[in-house]
Scaffold this active site. Sequence first.
Site, mmCIF file in Angstrom:
data_model
loop_
_atom_site.group_PDB
_atom_site.id
_atom_site.type_symbol
_atom_site.label_atom_id
_atom_site.label_comp_id
_atom_site.label_asym_id
_atom_site.label_seq_id
_atom_site.Cartn_x
_atom_site.Cartn_y
_atom_site.Cartn_z
ATOM 1 N N ARG A 204 0.786 -1.239 0.000
ATOM 2 C CA ARG A 204 0.000 0.000 0.000
ATOM 3 C C ARG A 204 0.813 1.281 0.000
ATOM 4 N NH1 ARG A 204 -3.832 -2.085 4.730
ATOM 5 N NH2 ARG A 204 -5.088 -3.549 3.530
ATOM 6 N N CYS B 36 -9.420 -1.679 5.483
ATOM 7 C CA CYS B 36 -10.881 -1.568 5.568
ATOM 8 C C CYS B 36 -11.363 -0.312 6.287
ATOM 9 C CB CYS B 36 -11.453 -2.813 6.250
ATOM 10 S SG CYS B 36 -10.443 -3.434 7.611
ATOM 11 N N GLN C 116 -14.088 -2.027 15.614
ATOM 12 C CA GLN C 116 -13.925 -2.944 14.488
ATOM 13 C C GLN C 116 -14.404 -4.361 14.765
ATOM 14 O OE1 GLN C 116 -9.897 -0.592 13.126
ATOM 15 N NE2 GLN C 116 -10.193 -2.612 12.231
ATOM 16 N N SER D 192 -14.611 -10.035 12.014
ATOM 17 C CA SER D 192 -14.394 -10.581 10.662
ATOM 18 C C SER D 192 -13.155 -9.974 10.019
ATOM 19 C CB SER D 192 -15.619 -10.344 9.775
ATOM 20 O OG SER D 192 -15.887 -8.961 9.667
ATOM 21 N N LYS E 36 -1.761 2.686 9.748
ATOM 22 C CA LYS E 36 -2.279 2.502 8.387
ATOM 23 C C LYS E 36 -3.324 3.575 8.112
ATOM 24 C CE LYS E 36 -2.343 -2.306 9.055
ATOM 25 N NZ LYS E 36 -3.166 -3.511 9.107
ATOM 26 N N ARG F 25 -10.968 -3.351 18.725
ATOM 27 C CA ARG F 25 -11.750 -4.538 18.336
ATOM 28 C C ARG F 25 -12.910 -4.678 19.310
ATOM 29 N NH1 ARG F 25 -10.636 -6.860 13.821
ATOM 30 N NH2 ARG F 25 -8.512 -7.335 14.419
ATOM 31 N N HIS G 170 -17.526 -2.519 10.426
ATOM 32 C CA HIS G 170 -16.770 -1.615 11.291
ATOM 33 C C HIS G 170 -17.551 -0.311 11.487
ATOM 34 C CE1 HIS G 170 -13.513 -4.307 10.952
ATOM 35 N NE2 HIS G 170 -12.675 -3.630 10.198
HETATM 36 O O1 25A Z 1 -1.249 -12.078 8.886
HETATM 37 P P1 25A Z 1 -1.391 -12.067 7.390
HETATM 38 O O2 25A Z 1 -0.472 -13.027 6.674
HETATM 39 O O3 25A Z 1 -1.357 -10.675 6.793
HETATM 40 O O4 25A Z 1 -2.863 -12.640 7.076
HETATM 41 C C1 25A Z 1 -3.973 -12.101 7.687
HETATM 42 C C2 25A Z 1 -5.204 -12.909 7.453
HETATM 43 O O5 25A Z 1 -6.231 -11.950 7.432
HETATM 44 C C3 25A Z 1 -7.210 -12.333 6.469
HETATM 45 C C4 25A Z 1 -6.846 -13.648 5.869
HETATM 46 O O6 25A Z 1 -7.444 -14.752 6.618
HETATM 47 C C5 25A Z 1 -5.346 -13.662 6.123
HETATM 48 O O7 25A Z 1 -4.898 -14.979 6.204
HETATM 49 N N1 25A Z 1 -7.285 -11.195 5.572
HETATM 50 C C6 25A Z 1 -6.492 -10.767 4.573
HETATM 51 N N2 25A Z 1 -6.883 -9.598 4.093
HETATM 52 C C7 25A Z 1 -7.975 -9.257 4.822
HETATM 53 C C8 25A Z 1 -8.865 -8.149 4.841
HETATM 54 N N3 25A Z 1 -8.721 -7.120 4.015
HETATM 55 C C9 25A Z 1 -8.223 -10.290 5.748
HETATM 56 N N4 25A Z 1 -9.240 -10.275 6.599
HETATM 57 C C10 25A Z 1 -10.046 -9.208 6.567
HETATM 58 N N5 25A Z 1 -9.879 -8.157 5.750
HETATM 59 P P2 25A Z 1 -8.561 -15.756 6.072
HETATM 60 O O8 25A Z 1 -8.472 -16.988 6.884
HETATM 61 O O9 25A Z 1 -9.881 -15.090 5.973
HETATM 62 O O10 25A Z 1 -8.123 -16.091 4.588
HETATM 63 C C11 25A Z 1 -6.926 -16.682 4.289
HETATM 64 C C12 25A Z 1 -6.986 -17.041 2.775
HETATM 65 O O11 25A Z 1 -5.671 -16.991 2.232
HETATM 66 C C13 25A Z 1 -5.355 -18.286 1.736
HETATM 67 N N6 25A Z 1 -3.935 -18.529 1.837
HETATM 68 C C14 25A Z 1 -3.157 -18.548 2.930
HETATM 69 N N7 25A Z 1 -1.880 -18.794 2.613
HETATM 70 C C15 25A Z 1 -1.843 -18.939 1.268
HETATM 71 C C16 25A Z 1 -3.159 -18.764 0.768
HETATM 72 N N8 25A Z 1 -3.457 -18.863 -0.516
HETATM 73 C C17 25A Z 1 -2.437 -19.137 -1.367
HETATM 74 N N9 25A Z 1 -1.169 -19.310 -0.978
HETATM 75 C C18 25A Z 1 -0.824 -19.221 0.334
HETATM 76 N N10 25A Z 1 0.447 -19.412 0.701
HETATM 77 C C19 25A Z 1 -6.161 -19.212 2.588
HETATM 78 O O12 25A Z 1 -6.313 -20.455 1.998
HETATM 79 C C20 25A Z 1 -7.467 -18.452 2.667
HETATM 80 O O13 25A Z 1 -8.182 -18.564 1.480
HETATM 81 P P3 25A Z 1 -6.081 -21.739 2.893
HETATM 82 O O14 25A Z 1 -6.167 -22.857 1.911
HETATM 83 O O15 25A Z 1 -4.803 -21.624 3.652
HETATM 84 O O16 25A Z 1 -7.222 -21.748 3.947
HETATM 85 C C21 25A Z 1 -8.339 -22.586 3.758
HETATM 86 C C22 25A Z 1 -9.094 -22.650 5.074
HETATM 87 O O17 25A Z 1 -8.215 -23.045 6.132
HETATM 88 C C23 25A Z 1 -8.593 -22.390 7.345
HETATM 89 N N11 25A Z 1 -7.385 -21.827 7.908
HETATM 90 C C24 25A Z 1 -6.837 -20.624 7.680
HETATM 91 N N12 25A Z 1 -5.708 -20.502 8.379
HETATM 92 C C25 25A Z 1 -5.540 -21.643 9.075
HETATM 93 C C26 25A Z 1 -6.604 -22.492 8.774
HETATM 94 N N13 25A Z 1 -6.724 -23.716 9.288
HETATM 95 C C27 25A Z 1 -5.769 -24.114 10.130
HETATM 96 N N14 25A Z 1 -4.716 -23.364 10.468
HETATM 97 C C28 25A Z 1 -4.568 -22.133 9.961
HETATM 98 N N15 25A Z 1 -3.503 -21.381 10.299
HETATM 99 C C29 25A Z 1 -9.605 -21.377 6.997
HETATM 100 O O18 25A Z 1 -10.851 -21.806 7.504
HETATM 101 C C30 25A Z 1 -9.626 -21.318 5.489
HETATM 102 O O19 25A Z 1 -10.911 -21.182 4.999
HETATM 103 O O1 L14 Z 2 -4.386 -4.146 6.809
HETATM 104 O O2 L14 Z 2 -7.580 -7.437 11.871
HETATM 105 O O3 L14 Z 2 -6.111 -4.723 5.658
HETATM 106 O O4 L14 Z 2 -9.293 -6.152 11.477
HETATM 107 C C1 L14 Z 2 -7.369 -5.643 7.716
HETATM 108 C C2 L14 Z 2 -8.019 -6.286 8.864
HETATM 109 C C3 L14 Z 2 -5.217 -5.574 9.009
HETATM 110 C C4 L14 Z 2 -5.932 -6.210 10.177
HETATM 111 C C5 L14 Z 2 -5.415 -4.808 6.669
HETATM 112 C C6 L14 Z 2 -8.137 -6.535 11.247
HETATM 113 C C7 L14 Z 2 -5.894 -5.790 7.708
HETATM 114 C C8 L14 Z 2 -7.385 -5.874 10.145
#
Ligand code: 25A
Ligand code: L14
Length: 332
Positions: free
Chosen positions: A101, A130, A157, A160, A208, A230, A237
């Site tokens: 960003r 968001c 917030q 979700s 942010k 939160r 939100h």
């Molecule tokens: O900390 P980070 O890395 O920045 O990530 C923050 C998290 O916030 C969410 C999203 O979670 C992300 O993982 N997120 C991101 N942007 C967001 C926003 N703007 C936001 N939330 C709100 N506003 P999420 O669980 O909703 O979605 C994760 C998705 O990303 C896929 N994924 C992860 N690693 C990946 C990947 N895809 C491709 N390559 C990679 N290396 C993930 O797919 C999901 O679609 P998945 O296959 O890993 O997850 C399938 C199901 O598995 C469960 N699950 C998720 N995490 C875990 C888990 N189960 C066990 N252990 C886990 N750690 C979930 O139920 C998911 O549906």
């Molecule tokens: O930067 O946990 O877009 O509510 C959005 C969701 C950071 C965390 C981002 C949350 C994320 C945020």
Amino acid sequence: MKKISVAVVGATGMVGRTFLKVLEEEKLPVDKYYLFASKRSAGQKINFMGEEHVIEELTETSFDRGIDIALFSAGGSTSEKFAPIAASKGCIVVDNSSAWRMDENVPLVVPEVNPEDIKKNKGIIANPNCSTIQAMVALKPLDDKYKIKRIVYSTYQAVSGAGMGGWSDLENGLKGEAPQKFPHPIANNCLPHIDSFLDNGYTKEEMKMVNETRKILGRDDIAITATTVRVPVFNSHSESINLEFHNSFDLKELVEVLKNAPGVVVQDDPENNVYPMAITATGSNDTYVGRIRRDFSVENGVNLWVVADNIRKGAAANAVQIAQKLIEYMND
Ligand code: 25A
Ligand code: L14
């Protein structure tokens, strides 16, 4: 019309599933969709656009087949690694994570506010945070008219925002189970802690809001402070926004400006208990504004209450709106 293909990366997540819903609703002129997630979900079948789609594992060769646009929501580290790979193959990435960003080569776009920045992309366009998106939809028309001097953001917030894990923490917490995603119980509680803490005492989420607001409005001079909290709400939100303007304003006129602003719905009738609420904003792509009142403690101040569906306007719907504009430009 050019044949367009679109990929959804992170299709099984909280935001990813909403991408699919919004894409079904908006019916973009797209010929082919590819759905990617991590290895954990590969092979899973999802019903989308009336057809069964198989989730593929995202790999370094996923974009070798001429994909035009990719909507990413799979976390920061996935975006950091794979967005440049996709861009190098000629795909334009609309990225939901915070990874890109603040990069000066990456436009940060809210379509109602700065659609012209979309054309400046070099392969990656960032979807703002968001909490920032919904604030921008409400503040841009006011900044144009009255020139904002200072902003105080206080957010409420939904869980979700923290993805599936955040949702489960509230659901299970209400049954008395210990949290897994958050450091403390979120049921019956408020946590003044979103994303990690920084050396200046603010959280990343707060910074942010400060930095993204300045970038999107193109106004580095605005004084901004934020406290992000939160709350035990599943979705949408809410934000208290206190503004000071350089110019004086007429309150009735200011309300009219908001009523005429794209993407804004004014809900402000306190006598009848009408104001924006999380439960009524959920499911909509609009930003709701109410409790509009003069701040009598400063010279040109106003208070607003701004609510939006954080997974729709705060993430999926905003990204799909960007994709919609990209497709228009591709067909120009
Ligand atoms: O900390 P980070 O890395 O920045 O990530 C923050 C998290 O916030 C969410 C999203 O979670 C992300 O993982 N997120 C991101 N942007 C967001 C926003 N703007 C936001 N939330 C709100 N506003 P999420 O669980 O909703 O979605 C994760 C998705 O990303 C896929 N994924 C992860 N690693 C990946 C990947 N895809 C491709 N390559 C990679 N290396 C993930 O797919 C999901 O679609 P998945 O296959 O890993 O997850 C399938 C199901 O598995 C469960 N699950 C998720 N995490 C875990 C888990 N189960 C066990 N252990 C886990 N750690 C979930 O139920 C998911 O549906
Ligand atoms: O930067 O946990 O877009 O509510 C959005 C969701 C950071 C965390 C981002 C949350 C994320 C945020």
